[in-house]
Write an enzyme that holds these catalytic residues in place. Sequence first.
Site, short mmCIF file in Angstrom:
data_model
loop_
_atom_site.label_atom_id
_atom_site.label_comp_id
_atom_site.label_asym_id
_atom_site.label_seq_id
_atom_site.Cartn_x
_atom_site.Cartn_y
_atom_site.Cartn_z
CD GLU A 16 -90.13 12.12 11.92
OE1 GLU A 16 -90.75 12.14 10.81
OE2 GLU A 16 -90.44 13.36 12.53
CE1 TYR A 48 -78.25 15.32 6.85
CE2 TYR A 48 -78.80 17.65 6.82
CZ TYR A 48 -77.96 16.87 6.73
OH TYR A 48 -76.98 17.14 5.95
CB ALA A 50 -83.40 22.90 7.36
NE ARG A 107 -89.91 24.42 0.81
CZ ARG A 107 -90.95 25.37 1.22
NH1 ARG A 107 -91.50 26.10 0.10
NH2 ARG A 107 -91.82 25.50 2.29
CE1 TYR A 143 -96.79 18.75 4.19
CE2 TYR A 143 -96.61 18.29 1.84
CZ TYR A 143 -95.93 18.66 3.20
OH TYR A 143 -94.40 18.90 3.20
#
Length: 291
Positions: A16, A48, A50, A107, A143
Site C-alpha cells: 500500500e 484516497y 476522504a 466508509r 478488523y
Amino acid sequence: MKTAELFEHKTVFSLEVFPPKPDADESVIYKTLEELSDIQPDFISVTYGAGGGKNGCKTIQIASDIQNRYGVESVAHLPCIGLSKAQAKNILDSMQENGIENILALRGDKSDNTELCGDFRHASDLIAFIRDNYDLNILAACYPEIHPESRSAVDDLKWLKYKVDCGADHLISQLFLDNGYFYDFYEKARIAGVNVPIEAGIMPVTNKRQIERMVKLCGVELPKKFVRVLEKYEHNERALRDAGIAYAIDQITDLIAEGVDGIHLYTMNNPYVAHRIFDAVQNLISVSVKA
C-alpha cells in the site's frame, strides 16, 4: 486482473502507498513506485482523500500509472463518507475509464462530533452500489481486533459477513501486532460464512509516534514482546527501524507458515523498509504456491 483471482494459485504479497500531499513534490511518489515495483508485488493499493478530497484525482492517476507505467496491478481506495451517489458514480466512472478494475470500498474516517453525511452511511452501502452498477472487483476492510465502533466481536463479524453478502470479493485486514488475534478472527470469520480471501495487513513500526497514532486510531493492542522492543530502542531511530522490520518479518514468517491467504504490507511510502522485509520472506512466499 481482478485481485480475487490471484489467491487461487499462490500466497499473495501486496503493498500500500499513499499519494503525496497537495503541496508536496509529486516526483517523490514515482521514485517510490519505481523502487517498489522491483519487488514485483501482486498488486499495489493507493489510498484516497476522504469525502472526495483533493488527493482523489491523484489516487486515480497513480493507480493508473502503477498499471501502465510499472506493469503492476493496482487497487484504488474509495472512502464513501460525505459522498453522494452522483459523486461516487463520477469517481467510479473515472476509475473505470483509467483501466482500474479493483476498488477498496471504505466508509472512511469521521471526525469527532461529526455526523455522517452523503448517501452512504457504511462501507456496505458503497459495496452494494458498486456491485449493482459496475463489473468491478471489490475489496473491503476487516478488523482482527474488531472495529473500534463495534459493540462486540460477534456484532463485528455479523457486519463483515454482510459486507461480503453485499458484494465484497476480497478482504484486507487492519494492522495487528499479535498474530493470535488474526488467527482467532480468521477462524471465526470462516465459521460465520465469510468465504472470500482474507489478506493479513502488516505495518512495520519504525517510530514511536507512528505506533501511538495507530493505537489511538485503530485500538491495536501492543503485545508485551513489542512493548519491550519499543522501550529498548525508542531513543535510537535506526535501531527502532531495524527492530520494527525484524518484528514484521517474524510476523509474516509465522503467518505464511500457517497458510495465510496473503500479506498486505503497509509501506508508508518507504521502499527501503519494504525491500528489507520482502527480501527476507520472498523464498517463503515462492514455496507457498498452491497446487
